[in-house]
Design a protein around this motif. Structure first.
Motif, PDB file in Angstrom:
ATOM      1  N   ARG A  44       2.624  -0.665   2.388  1.00 58.44           N
ATOM      2  CA  ARG A  44       1.665   0.467   2.477  1.00 58.44           C
ATOM      3  C   ARG A  44       2.430   2.041   2.663  1.00 58.44           C
ATOM      4  O   ARG A  44       1.734   2.872   1.951  1.00 58.44           O
ATOM      5  N   LYS A  45       3.522   2.032   3.290  1.00 64.45           N
ATOM      6  CA  LYS A  45       4.153   3.256   3.256  1.00 64.45           C
ATOM      7  C   LYS A  45       4.540   3.553   1.842  1.00 64.45           C
ATOM      8  O   LYS A  45       4.558   4.709   1.504  1.00 64.45           O
ATOM      9  N   VAL A  46       5.320   2.531   1.199  1.00 68.69           N
ATOM     10  CA  VAL A  46       5.684   2.934  -0.119  1.00 68.69           C
ATOM     11  C   VAL A  46       4.417   3.382  -1.201  1.00 68.69           C
ATOM     12  O   VAL A  46       4.699   4.216  -2.030  1.00 68.69           O
ATOM     13  N   GLU A  69      10.109  -9.570  -0.504  1.00 66.98           N
ATOM     14  CA  GLU A  69      10.558  -9.330  -1.981  1.00 66.98           C
ATOM     15  C   GLU A  69      10.790  -8.250  -2.409  1.00 66.98           C
ATOM     16  O   GLU A  69      11.632  -7.579  -3.137  1.00 66.98           O
ATOM     17  N   LEU A  70      10.023  -7.050  -1.523  1.00 65.65           N
ATOM     18  CA  LEU A  70      10.578  -5.526  -1.855  1.00 65.65           C
ATOM     19  C   LEU A  70      11.985  -5.321  -1.542  1.00 65.65           C
ATOM     20  O   LEU A  70      12.541  -4.693  -2.166  1.00 65.65           O
ATOM     21  N   PRO A 119      -2.464   0.455  -1.486  1.00 61.37           N
ATOM     22  CA  PRO A 119      -1.472  -0.634  -1.398  1.00 61.37           C
ATOM     23  C   PRO A 119      -1.606  -1.947  -2.012  1.00 61.37           C
ATOM     24  O   PRO A 119      -1.125  -2.729  -2.449  1.00 61.37           O
ATOM     25  N   MET A 120      -3.256  -2.148  -2.353  1.00 63.01           N
ATOM     26  CA  MET A 120      -3.525  -3.170  -2.940  1.00 63.01           C
ATOM     27  C   MET A 120      -2.889  -3.272  -4.525  1.00 63.01           C
ATOM     28  O   MET A 120      -2.752  -4.316  -4.989  1.00 63.01           O
ATOM     29  N   ARG A 121      -2.609  -2.225  -5.025  1.00 66.16           N
ATOM     30  CA  ARG A 121      -2.020  -2.255  -6.367  1.00 66.16           C
ATOM     31  C   ARG A 121      -0.342  -2.796  -6.188  1.00 66.16           C
ATOM     32  O   ARG A 121       0.024  -3.591  -7.136  1.00 66.16           O
ATOM     33  N   LEU A 122       0.062  -2.402  -5.060  1.00 66.70           N
ATOM     34  CA  LEU A 122       1.752  -3.051  -4.887  1.00 66.70           C
ATOM     35  C   LEU A 122       1.371  -4.606  -4.543  1.00 66.70           C
ATOM     36  O   LEU A 122       2.367  -5.213  -4.906  1.00 66.70           O
TER      37      LEU A 122
END
Length: 228
Positions: A40-42, A62-63, A50-53
Motif C-alpha cells: 500500500r505504501k509503495v 515477494e516484494l 494498491p490493487m494494481r500492485l
C-alpha cells in the motif's frame, strides 16, 4: 507462478513497471527499514492504487524478494573473479558495503535464496570461480561457510549502528558511560580473561575486524580445498 514469471503491470492509468515498483520499495526501506514497507505504501509513493500492485505482487515477502534481487546487482562483480579466494572475499566485502548502504539488507541475509536474475548471477559467478577445485559438496560448504561468517559479522555491525542511533551515543560515548561499572566489576578479580581482553587487547574498527575474520575463514577454506 513466481513473481519473476508474472507479466509487468499494465502501463495505464499510471505508468508502472517492476523497476519503478522496486525502486520505490527500496527507497522506503532505506528511509525507515523493512517495517515501513508495504504494498500500500509503495503504491501511494507511485500515485497508483494498491490493487494494481496486488495483481503483480501477491505478498510483502515477494516484494522483499524483488528488493533483495535489486541490491544483488550491487553485489555482482564487474568482471568474473580470476581466483576462488578473490571471488569469496569480494563477495563478502561487496555484501558488507551494500548492507551499509541499505541497512535493511542485514535483516534478509541468510534467509531462503531468491531465484531472481541478479541473485542467480552472483551465485553463478561465485561457484564458477571454485569450479574444479573440489567436489561440488565441498565447494558448496565452502561458499556457505564464508557466507555464514559474513552474514553474522554484517548483522552485528548493523545492530551496533542501530543501537548508536537509538541511544544517541557513539561507541566511544557508550564505553565512557559504562566504563566505571565495568572497571569496578573487573577489579573484583572474577573476570581475569575478560580483564586481559579489555586492558591488553587491540581495539579495531568494524572494517578491520571484518577483514581479519574473513581472512581467517578463507585460510580454513583453503586448507579444506587443498589450495595454497
Amino acid at each position: 507462478m513466481t513473481v519473476w514469471d508474472r507479466p509487468e503491470p499494465p502501463p495505464r492509468p499510471v505508468p508502472l513497471d517492476r523497476e519503478r515498483i522496486v525502486a520505490a520499495a527500496v527507497a522506503l526501506a532505506d528511509e525507515g527499514g523493512l517495517e515501513v514497507v508495504s504494498l500500500r505504501k509503495v503504491a501511494a509513493r507511485l500515485n497508483a492504487g494498491p490493487m494494481r500492485l496486488y495483481g503483480f505482487i501477491a505478498t510483502k515477502e515477494e516484494l522483499f524478494d524483488l528488493m533483495m534481487d535489486e541490491v544483488q546487482a550491487e553485489i555482482l562483480p564487474d568482471e568474473p573473479p580470476g581466483h576462488w579466494r578473490e571471488a569469496l572475499s569480494g563477495l563478502a566485502h561487496r555484501t558488507r558495503r551494500a548492507a551499509l548502504r541499505h541497512e535493511w539488507l542485514a535483516d534478509l541475509l541468510g534467509g531462503r535464496p531468491s531465484p531472481g536474475p541478479n541473485g542467480l548471477a552472483v551465485t553463478e559467478s561465485t561457484l564458477a570461480a571454485l569450479d574444479g577445485l573440489a567436489d561440488i559438496d565441498t565447494v558448496m560448504r565452502a561458499v556457505e561457510t564464508v557466507g555464514s561468517y559474513s552474514t553474522g559479522a554484517i548483522r552485528r555491525e548493523i545492530a551496533n549502528l542501530r543501537a548508536e542511533r537509538a541511544t544517541g551515543l557513539s561507541k566511544r560515548e557508550w564505553q565512557r558511560a559504562h566504563g566505571p561499572h565495568l572497571t569496578k566489576m573487573l577489579a573484583t578479580g572474577r573476570f581475569p580473561a575478560l580483564s586481559k581482553a579489555v586492558y591488553d587487547g587491540t581495539h579495531v574498527d568494524a572494517e578491520t575486524s571484518f577483514t581479519t575474520g574473513l581472512e581467517w575463514v578463507l585460510d580454513a577454506v583453503a586448507a579444506k580445498l587443498g589450495q595454497p
